[in-house]
Design an enzyme around this catalytic site. Structure first.
Site, PDB file in Angstrom:
ATOM      1  N   LYS A   1      24.176   9.107  83.725  1.00 16.53           N
ATOM      2  CA  LYS A   1      25.051   8.092  83.145  1.00 16.53           C
ATOM      3  C   LYS A   1      25.350   8.488  81.711  1.00 16.53           C
ATOM      4  CE  LYS A   1      26.694   3.907  84.307  1.00 16.53           C
ATOM      5  NZ  LYS A   1      27.204   3.432  85.585  1.00 16.53           N
TER       6      LYS A   1
ATOM      7  N   GLY B   1      31.307 -12.944  85.834  1.00 14.18           N
ATOM      8  CA  GLY B   1      32.102 -11.759  85.523  1.00 14.18           C
ATOM      9  C   GLY B   1      33.182 -11.532  86.562  1.00 14.18           C
TER      10      GLY B   1
ATOM     11  N   GLY C   1      35.774  -9.250  86.379  1.00 10.76           N
ATOM     12  CA  GLY C   1      36.463  -8.048  85.912  1.00 10.76           C
ATOM     13  C   GLY C   1      36.942  -7.207  87.078  1.00 10.76           C
TER      14      GLY C   1
ATOM     15  N   VAL D   1      35.489  -5.346  89.278  1.00 12.88           N
ATOM     16  CA  VAL D   1      34.775  -5.528  90.544  1.00 12.88           C
ATOM     17  C   VAL D   1      34.717  -7.007  90.912  1.00 12.88           C
ATOM     18  CG1 VAL D   1      32.585  -5.224  91.759  1.00 12.88           C
ATOM     19  CG2 VAL D   1      33.381  -3.459  90.174  1.00 12.88           C
TER      20      VAL D   1
HETATM   21  P1  NAD Z   1      34.528  -4.902  83.926  1.00 14.64           P
HETATM   22  O1  NAD Z   1      34.370  -4.629  82.474  1.00 14.64           O
HETATM   23  O2  NAD Z   1      35.879  -4.667  84.539  1.00 14.64           O
HETATM   24  O3  NAD Z   1      34.114  -6.397  84.253  1.00 14.64           O
HETATM   25  C1  NAD Z   1      33.021  -7.018  83.671  1.00 14.64           C
HETATM   26  C2  NAD Z   1      33.414  -8.459  83.433  1.00 14.64           C
HETATM   27  O4  NAD Z   1      32.272  -9.166  82.971  1.00 14.64           O
HETATM   28  C3  NAD Z   1      34.508  -8.588  82.366  1.00 14.64           C
HETATM   29  O5  NAD Z   1      35.513  -9.484  82.818  1.00 14.64           O
HETATM   30  C4  NAD Z   1      33.747  -9.133  81.173  1.00 14.64           C
HETATM   31  O6  NAD Z   1      34.548  -9.929  80.310  1.00 14.64           O
HETATM   32  C5  NAD Z   1      32.679  -9.962  81.869  1.00 14.64           C
HETATM   33  N1  NAD Z   1      31.512 -10.265  81.034  1.00 14.64           N
HETATM   34  C6  NAD Z   1      30.916  -9.500  80.078  1.00 14.64           C
HETATM   35  N2  NAD Z   1      29.878 -10.165  79.532  1.00 14.64           N
HETATM   36  C7  NAD Z   1      29.806 -11.357  80.162  1.00 14.64           C
HETATM   37  C8  NAD Z   1      28.950 -12.471  80.061  1.00 14.64           C
HETATM   38  N3  NAD Z   1      27.936 -12.501  79.174  1.00 14.64           N
HETATM   39  N4  NAD Z   1      29.155 -13.536  80.863  1.00 14.64           N
HETATM   40  C9  NAD Z   1      30.182 -13.525  81.760  1.00 14.64           C
HETATM   41  N5  NAD Z   1      31.041 -12.501  81.903  1.00 14.64           N
HETATM   42  C10 NAD Z   1      30.842 -11.426  81.115  1.00 14.64           C
HETATM   43  O7  NAD Z   1      33.392  -4.038  84.668  1.00 14.64           O
HETATM   44  P2  NAD Z   1      33.278  -3.748  86.215  1.00 14.64           P
HETATM   45  O8  NAD Z   1      33.730  -2.354  86.459  1.00 14.64           O
HETATM   46  O9  NAD Z   1      33.863  -4.866  86.995  1.00 14.64           O
HETATM   47  O10 NAD Z   1      31.693  -3.719  86.391  1.00 14.64           O
HETATM   48  C11 NAD Z   1      30.941  -4.911  86.454  1.00 14.64           C
HETATM   49  C12 NAD Z   1      29.482  -4.601  86.702  1.00 14.64           C
HETATM   50  O11 NAD Z   1      29.344  -3.891  87.940  1.00 14.64           O
HETATM   51  C13 NAD Z   1      28.813  -3.689  85.647  1.00 14.64           C
HETATM   52  O12 NAD Z   1      27.461  -4.027  85.537  1.00 14.64           O
HETATM   53  C14 NAD Z   1      28.956  -2.316  86.244  1.00 14.64           C
HETATM   54  O13 NAD Z   1      27.991  -1.415  85.716  1.00 14.64           O
HETATM   55  C15 NAD Z   1      28.697  -2.641  87.705  1.00 14.64           C
HETATM   56  N6  NAD Z   1      29.236  -1.657  88.626  1.00 14.64           N
HETATM   57  C16 NAD Z   1      30.541  -1.345  88.601  1.00 14.64           C
HETATM   58  C17 NAD Z   1      31.031  -0.385  89.482  1.00 14.64           C
HETATM   59  C18 NAD Z   1      32.506  -0.040  89.531  1.00 14.64           C
HETATM   60  O14 NAD Z   1      32.922   0.597  90.503  1.00 14.64           O
HETATM   61  N7  NAD Z   1      33.310  -0.452  88.560  1.00 14.64           N
HETATM   62  C19 NAD Z   1      30.158   0.240  90.383  1.00 14.64           C
HETATM   63  C20 NAD Z   1      28.812  -0.139  90.405  1.00 14.64           C
HETATM   64  C21 NAD Z   1      28.346  -1.086  89.507  1.00 14.64           C
END
Ligand code: NAD
Length: 362
Positions: free
Chosen positions: A79, A178, A180, A182
Site C-alpha cells: 500500500k 460513507g 463515496g 464504493v
Molecule cells: P471514497 O473517498 O470515494 O469514499 C469515502 C467516503 O467516506 C467519502 O464520501 C467521505 O466523505 C466519507 N467519509 C470520510 N470520513 C467520514 C466519516 N468520519 N464519517 C462518514 N463518512 C466519512 O473512498 P472509497 O473508494 O469509496 O473507499 C471507501 C472505503 O473502502 C475505504 O476504507 C477504502 O480503503 C475501502 N476500499 C475501497 C476499495 C475501492 O475499490 N475503492 C476497495 C477496497 C476497500
C-alpha cells in the site's frame, strides 16, 4: 527526491519519500510478496502526523496480504499513502509519487484509493509502469470501486443469510457510513433490492446524492452507530469498530467495504462476537476491487465476465468463514485469518516452484 528505507519487523520493504520540489511526503509499505508482487492502492490523506500515516500504511499493506491470499489473486500485500490535503493535490505531486513507486522496481504495484482517482494515476503513470486500475481504453480494468461494491453487496447478503437465515433485503434497514465511490454503489444495490438506507457522510455532495438518488435518511456522522438497523455497513475510513462504538451498535451484522474496520483486531472481533453481532471480515468482503485489478495482470488480459464470476464467490468465501467460526466457537476475524495463513503457508511450502507471477493463482 530523498528515499529513506525504514526497518519494520514483519514487513519486506518500507520506505519514506520526501521531494522538496513537489512537496511530496509519502510512504510505501510492502508487507509480503510470498504470493506475488504487492498490489494495493494509493491513499492521499491529511494525516495529523507522519507517524499516523506510517501506522496507516503498515496496517493497510498487511490487510492487502490477507485480502489477496483469501481471494487467491496471486498477489502480495502492499500500500502507499501520501501525506497531503486533497484540496492541494496536483500532477507534480503524483509524478513525484510515480518516481517513488518506480523505485520499488515492480515489487509494489499501485492503484486507486481514497482521494486518488484516474487523473492522478495518469500522472503517476508518466513515471512508472507499475500502475493498475486505469481506464479500459488504456488497457486497464477501470475503476475498481463498482467491483468492490458488487462484492460487498454479495457479502452483505451472505452475512445476513448466516445471521438471520435469509438474505431477503426487502424492508431491511442498513446504516451506511460513507457514500463515496464504493458506499454509494453498495447503497444502489441495496435500494434496488428493497432495503432502506440511513446514511452519514462528511462530504456534502455525496450526502446530497444519497438523499436524492437513494432516498436515504441522513444522520450526523457520530450518530450512525446508534441507528436501529439490520446492517451497519462501514464504507468510509478504518478503525470505526472500537471501544466507544461497539457498545452503541444496534445492528445484527457488520458488513461493509472499509479497510481495517477493527481498531484492535482480536479484541474488537471478540467484543462483536460477545454482542452477538456477526462481523464480515473486511478484507474478505471488500476484495472485489483487488480481484478485478488482479485479472488485468493474467496472461490473456482482462475479462469482465471472469471478474464477476470470481467476485460473486466472495459470498461463498464468507459463508465458509462463518461456518468455521461457528463450529469452532472462534471469531470470524480469526477464522478468516486462518484461511489467509493457510494459503500463505501452502505457497511458502511450495516456494521455488516459480509461482510469483501475478495472477497465476487467480
Ligand atoms: P471514497 O473517498 O470515494 O469514499 C469515502 C467516503 O467516506 C467519502 O464520501 C467521505 O466523505 C466519507 N467519509 C470520510 N470520513 C467520514 C466519516 N468520519 N464519517 C462518514 N463518512 C466519512 O473512498 P472509497 O473508494 O469509496 O473507499 C471507501 C472505503 O473502502 C475505504 O476504507 C477504502 O480503503 C475501502 N476500499 C475501497 C476499495 C475501492 O475499490 N475503492 C476497495 C477496497 C476497500
Amino acid at each position: 527526491m530523498n528515499i529513506t528505507p525504514i526497518d519494520v519487523p514483519g514487513y519486506e520493504k518500507v520506505a519514506r519519500a520526501e521531494d522538496p520540489e513537489s512537496g511530496l511526503v509519502a510512504f510505501i509499505a510492502v508487507h509480503d510478496t510470498t504470493l506475488g508482487p504487492a498490489l494495493g492502492g494509493m491513499r492521499l490523506w491529511k494525516y495529523r502526523s507522519e507517524d499516523s500515516a506510517k501506522w496507516d500504511v503498515l496496517r493497510l499493506s498487511r490487510g492487502m496480504t490477507f485480502k489477496s491470499a483469501v481471494a487467491r489473486t496471486g498477489l502480495g500485500g502492499g500500500k502507499s499513502v501520501i501525506v497531503a490535503d486533497a484540496a492541494t493535490k496536483n500532477d507534480a505531486l503524483f509524478e513525484a509519487m510515480g518516481r517513488f513507486v518506480d523505485s520499488f522496481n515492480g515489487l509494489y504495484i499501485t492503484a486507486e484509493d481514497v482521494n486518488v482517482g484516474i487523473p492522478d494515476l495518469l500522472a503517476v503513470k508518466k513515471q512508472t509502469k507499475y500502475v493498475t486500475g486505469l481506464p479500459r481504453d488504456m488497457g486497464g480494468s477501470g475503476n475498481p470501486s463498482p467491483y468492490t461494491a458488487r462484492g460487498t453487496f454479495v457479502g452483505i447478503r451472505s452475512t445476513l443469510r448466516a445471521a438471520l437465515g435469509s438474505d431477503d433485503l426487502d424492508g431491511r434497514v442498513v446504516a451506511l457510513q460513507g457514500a463515496g465511490s464504493v458506499g454509494f454503489v453498495v447503497g444502489q444495490h441495496l435500494v434496488e433490492h428493497g432495503a432502506k438506507l440511513v446514511v452519514c457522510d462528511v462530504n456534502e455532495s455525496n450526502l446530497a446524492r444519497a438523499r436524492d438518488e437513494l432516498k436515504a435518511e441522513i444522520v450526523d456522522p457520530d450518530d450512525i452507530y446508534d441507528v436501529e438497523c439490520d446492517v451497519y455497513s462501514p464504507n468510509a475510513l478504518g478503525a470505526t469498530l472500537n471501544d466507544d462504538t461497539i457498545p452503541r451498535l444496534k445492528c445484527k451484522v457488520v458488513a461493509g467495504a472499509a479497510n481495517n474496520q477493527l481498531d484492535d483486531e482480536s479484541k474488537h472481533a471478540q467484543q462483536l462476537k460477545e454482542r452477538g453481532i456477526l462481523y464480515a471480515p473486511d478484507y474478505v468482503i471488500n476484495a472485489g476491487g483487488i480481484i478485478n485489478v488482479s485479472l488485468e495482470l493474467v496472461p490473456g488480459g482482462y475479462d469482465e465476465a471472469a471478474a464477476f464470476k470470481k467476485i460473486d464467490h466472495i459470498g461463498d468465501a464468507l459463508t465458509s468463514v462463518y461456518e468455521t467460526a461457528k463450529s469452532r466457537d472462534i471469531t470470524t476475524h480469526d477464522a478468516a485469518q486462518e484461511v489467509a495463513e493457510s494459503v500463505l503457508a501452502e505457497a511458502r511450502a511450495s516456494a521455488g516452484s516459480g509461482s510469483k507471477e501475478a495472477g497465476t493463482t487467480a
